[in-house]
Design an enzyme around this catalytic site. Structure first.
Site, PDB file in Angstrom:
ATOM      1  CB  CYS A  29      -0.932   0.009   1.219  1.00 37.49           C
ATOM      2  SG  CYS A  29      -0.038   0.130   2.786  1.00 37.49           S
ATOM      3  CG  ASP A 476      11.924  25.483 -35.081  1.00 39.52           C
ATOM      4  OD1 ASP A 476      12.357  26.638 -35.171  1.00 39.52           O
ATOM      5  OD2 ASP A 476      12.346  24.532 -35.764  1.00 39.52           O
ATOM      6  CG  ASP A 709      14.211  24.247 -32.188  1.00 41.65           C
ATOM      7  OD1 ASP A 709      14.459  25.437 -32.391  1.00 41.65           O
ATOM      8  OD2 ASP A 709      13.749  23.496 -33.058  1.00 41.65           O
TER       9      ASP A 709
END
Length: 819
Positions: A29, A476, A709
């Site tokens: 758990c 871009d 980029d």
């Protein structure tokens, strides 16, 4: 407000961290997850630790060499969580691991669960048969014997219930009580109270041996269903792991390699870069490589999701894990082991399944104190009913249940102690930290694995949450919105420039193209490729150039036949002190208005000509932009081109000029994204708020090719890279689109939104079960409606909560197309 750049923009200031992956067993758990994370973070040298309940994996970050993975595994094993470090295959020749394989361990646990469930079901059937009155006793008289039911309860605790009791006790002893602690306390309390009633009948207590049997039966049923559901949730990831080839055919003598060359089979992990391998039709390609002999078609659907095979011939690259279909080929290895594309994908997907969404922080915080809170609620329930409740509502009776539930035995005296005890047990059993722990990881497990199937690599739950909050998507231009394969459309001389220093052959457009191609041979920009391709198509000889100098986003210079030749934009020429006359400016303006990129050519200190290059839109660019805008996102264009060229592309896409940021060199794209993130936005009240402004951090996604980029992708809240075959895309972006298809931007955002919605639904239901279940078990509805959960009903509700959360995550597969 100052935006702090992401740390990955300046990695040199950070110590080098290594990741240690551990396979952790024994977690039941969210409380267990919390305990494991606490044990790991307390170990000297560990910087951070993230644990996934659904995949049973822990990822630990530490300074390189500062932490021993085996020591971490031993630490966790010692406190009750059997752990082994994840070893790279083939690290030591002939290495034989004495530790069980995690997949095999999970299969063993599943078989054990099924066996325990079968025993519990049989005991439950025998125990419950006493409720059928004379029907059960007429078939088997012993079913009405209380000692027989005591024996059933004892067997239930000793066989199917033993692992729960042992794990619950270990959790209590290490000061990390978990779900098994609550269940163990509940079943033992019910059993001991019934045993006391049986051994000391003068006390007037009732026996309820059926309760521990029923509680264990329901809980084990829920556990088994949950394990099966988790297995289905992980099925896609297991299929991804199964793609990793095991065997390669090594060509011993590459110099004489040809179709049908003799080869020897070796383990795929022993292949080295540069070696030649034979791949027959139907074989998995064992490593990343380049085809050197033969021609074939390859099924790359595992990588891209595309079912159509791809033709491969000498010079083409192939990816490990893809399937060779039609012909025998020989390949030369370029990447092996963890460097292959498939291995990187597997690592990314597994890391993504461990990274938590910030929305889970509340669940983790609650889970850390959950068991103590439930135990406190159970004690308060007992105290209230024993001292107050049974005296205020004197008609309450819980002989095997409540009177209105049809289980009352009116001959048994009412006992405030037993009534209070049953309600306290129900509170302990109904609570479900397991559902809280599974809410987020199961949804991420399904969502990221689905993405990997479709060529969409989403790097974690934190990415999913940011995608859900997106305001703006910035594209871009070159290579992203456009094909990235521009062509030369115009090659114009500037008549007023005179002959200048130009001494190459006849002064015409072809010689201008020759000069440009010579200079561009020193760079790899898409515009350079277009100019060189045009020169080749016209079969022009390209003179030799030397002393290349490139300034990204501005231009390139070189020396051709003793003269300095410059190619680039206006800023590049101005920087070198080259005057630009009005005629040239007007011509360039006209070309740019048509959406063409203009490259200025200067010989010495004189502008000589203009070359116009046009890059066509991707076929799916328009539909992608339209869909994103329909989803309520602002779409923007970021380009290093002149504003006229960028506006021409924006016009084709239906974008307003205010959504275009042009003339931005690669080095300044990150700053452009940063300024967008900090953009001041007007309040939503329009004129009613008197034009007041508030500064808000816009959530911005940047879509690029992952190379030039990279800084902008890193600065953006969500970087989305079209896969370009480089490691930069993998490292920088939060989402990698392996199919290199623009429409996948939309699909990745839709999948992220759908997955995050599942996370929120799961967390809602996990909290709702406990918010509703605990008061019901505590008897909050008894005074008004006469309804209360008995312990076995509480166990059934608890088991159902975990199963429902995992099943809801699996339903993501159906709903992913309709987010």
């Amino acid at each position: 407000m100052q935006l702090v750049p992401k740390t990955k923009l300046a990695p040199e200031f950070d110590p080098i961290l290594e990741k240690i992956i551990l396979d952790v067993g024994g977690m039941k758990c969210a409380g267990c997850v919390n305990a494991v994370e606490r044990q790991l973070t307390q170990h000297p040298g560990v910087k951070s630790a993230c644990v996934n309940l659904a995949t049973e994996v822990a990822v630990v970050e530490s300074e390189t060499g500062a932490v021993d993975a085996d020591a971490l595994a031993q630490r966790l094993t010692a406190v009750g969580f059997p752990t082994q470090p994840r070893k790279a295959r083939g690290t030591v020749a002939g290495e034989i691991s004495t530790l069980p394989d995690p997949a095999e361990r999970q299969r063993r646990e599943m078989r054990s669960s099924l066996w325990q469930l079968a025993i519990a079901a049989m005991l439950l059937l025998l125990s419950g048969s006493g409720h059928f009155g004379n029907l059960g006793s007429s078939v088997l008289p012993v079913l009405n014997n209380i000692w027989f039911h005591c024996g059933l309860a004892t067997v239930a605790l000793l066989i199917p219930g033993r692992p729960i009791l042992v794990d619950g006790w270990l959790g209590w002893r290490r000061n990390a009580p978990n779900m098994n602690t609550l269940v163990g306390l509940g079943t033992l309390t019910a059993y001991i109270a019934s045993l006391v009633a049986l051994l000391f009948p003068k006390m007037g207590w009732e026996c309820f041996f059926d309760e521990p049997v029923m509680m264990l039966g329901f809980i084990l049923l829920g556990r088994t269903l949950e394990q099966q559901a988790r297995g289905r949730a992980a099925a896609a990831f297991r299929k991804l792991l199964a793609l990793q080839p095991q065997v390669a055919r090594l060509i011993a003598n590459p110099e004489k390699a040809e179709i049908g060359s003799s080869s020897v089979e070796i383990p795929a992990e022993q292949v080295r870069v540069g070696e030649w391998l034979q791949v027959l039709p139907g074989d998995k390609i064992p490593v990343d490589g380049e085809v050197v002999v033969g021609k074939t078609t390859v099924d790359e659907s595992m990588l891209t999701g595309e079912a159509v095979p791809v033709i491969k011939q000498p010079g083409d690259t192939v990816t490990g894990g893809t399937i060779n279909q039609s012909g025998a080929i020989a390949i030369q290895t370029t990447r092996t082991g963890s460097d292959t594309t498939l291995a990187q994908i597997v690592a990314l997907v597994e890391a993504a399944q461990t990274r938590k969404a910030p929305v889970q922080k509340l669940a983790d915080t609650v889970a850390g104190y959950f068991t103590y809170g439930v135990l406190t609620a159970s004690v308060l329930t007992f105290v209230f009913w024993y001292f107050f409740g049974t005296h205020i509502w004197t008609d309450v009776s819980m002989s095997g249940g409540m009177e209105m539930m049809g289980h009352a035995t009116h001959e048994t005296p009412r006992s405030p102690l037993l009534i209070s005890l049953k309600l306290a047990i129900a509170v302990m059993v109904v609570a479900c930290p397991c559902a809280l722990g599974l809410a987020t990881p199961t949804a991420i497990l399904v969502g990221t694995a689905m993405g990997a199937e479709r060529g969409l690599l989403i790097k974690g739950g934190d990415v999913l949450e940011k995608v859900h909050q997106l305001d703006t998507v910035v594209f871009d231009k070159t290579g992203t919105l456009t094909t990235g394969n521009p062509i030369v459309t115009d090659c114009l001389l500037i008549e007023e420039s005179g002959t200048g220093d130009w001494e190459l052959g006849t002064r015409n457009s072809q010689s201008l193209l020759q000069l440009a191609a010579a200079v561009e041979s020193g760079t790899h920009h898409p515009l350079a490729k277009a100019i060189q391709q045009e020169a080749q198509e016209q079969q022009l000889s390209i003179p030799e150039a030397v002393d290349f100098h490139t300034e990204p986003g501005l231009g390139v210079s070189a020396v051709v036949e003793g003269k300095v030749v410059l190619l680039g934009n206006w800023e590049w020429l101005s920087w070198h002190g080259i005057a630009i006359n009005e005629t040239a400016q007007q011509v360039a303006q006209d070309l740019a208005t048509d959406g063409k990129t203009v490259v200025c050519v200067a010989v010495g200190a004189t502008l000589t000509g203009l070359i116009a290059v046009s890059d066509t839109l991707r076929p799916d660019a328009q539909s992608t932009v339209d869909k994103l805008r329909q989803m309520g996102l602002r779409v923007m264009l970021l380009s290093g081109d002149r504003k006229e060229a960028a506006n021409a592309i924006a016009k084709q896409l239906g974008l307003d000029s205010t959504d275009v940021i042009a003339g931005v060199p690669p080095a300044k794209k990150a700053a452009a994204i940063q300024s967008l993130q900090l953009e001041a936005t007007r309040g939503q009240g329009g004129q009613g708020d008197k034009g007041t402004k508030k500064t808000a951090h816009l959530v911005v996604a940047m879509v690029g090719d992952g190379i030039n980029d990279a800084p902008a992708l890193s600065q953006a809240d969500v970087g989305i890279a079209l896969h370009s075959g480089t490691d930069v895309a993998m490292e920088t972006a939060e989402i990698v689109l392996m199919r290199d298809r623009l429409n996948d931007v939309v699909e990745s955002i839709q999948l992220s939104r759908a997955t995050f919605n599942k996370i929120r639904q799961n967390l809602f239901w996990a909290f709702a079960y406990n918010t509703v279940g605990i008061p019901l078990a505590a008897g909050v509805l008894f005074p008004s409606l006469g309804f209360v959960l008995n312990p076995s009903g509480a166990a059934a509700l608890m088991a159902f909560s975990s199963v429902s959360v995992v099943t809801n995550s699996i339903l993501l597969r159906r709903l992913a197309h309709h987010p």
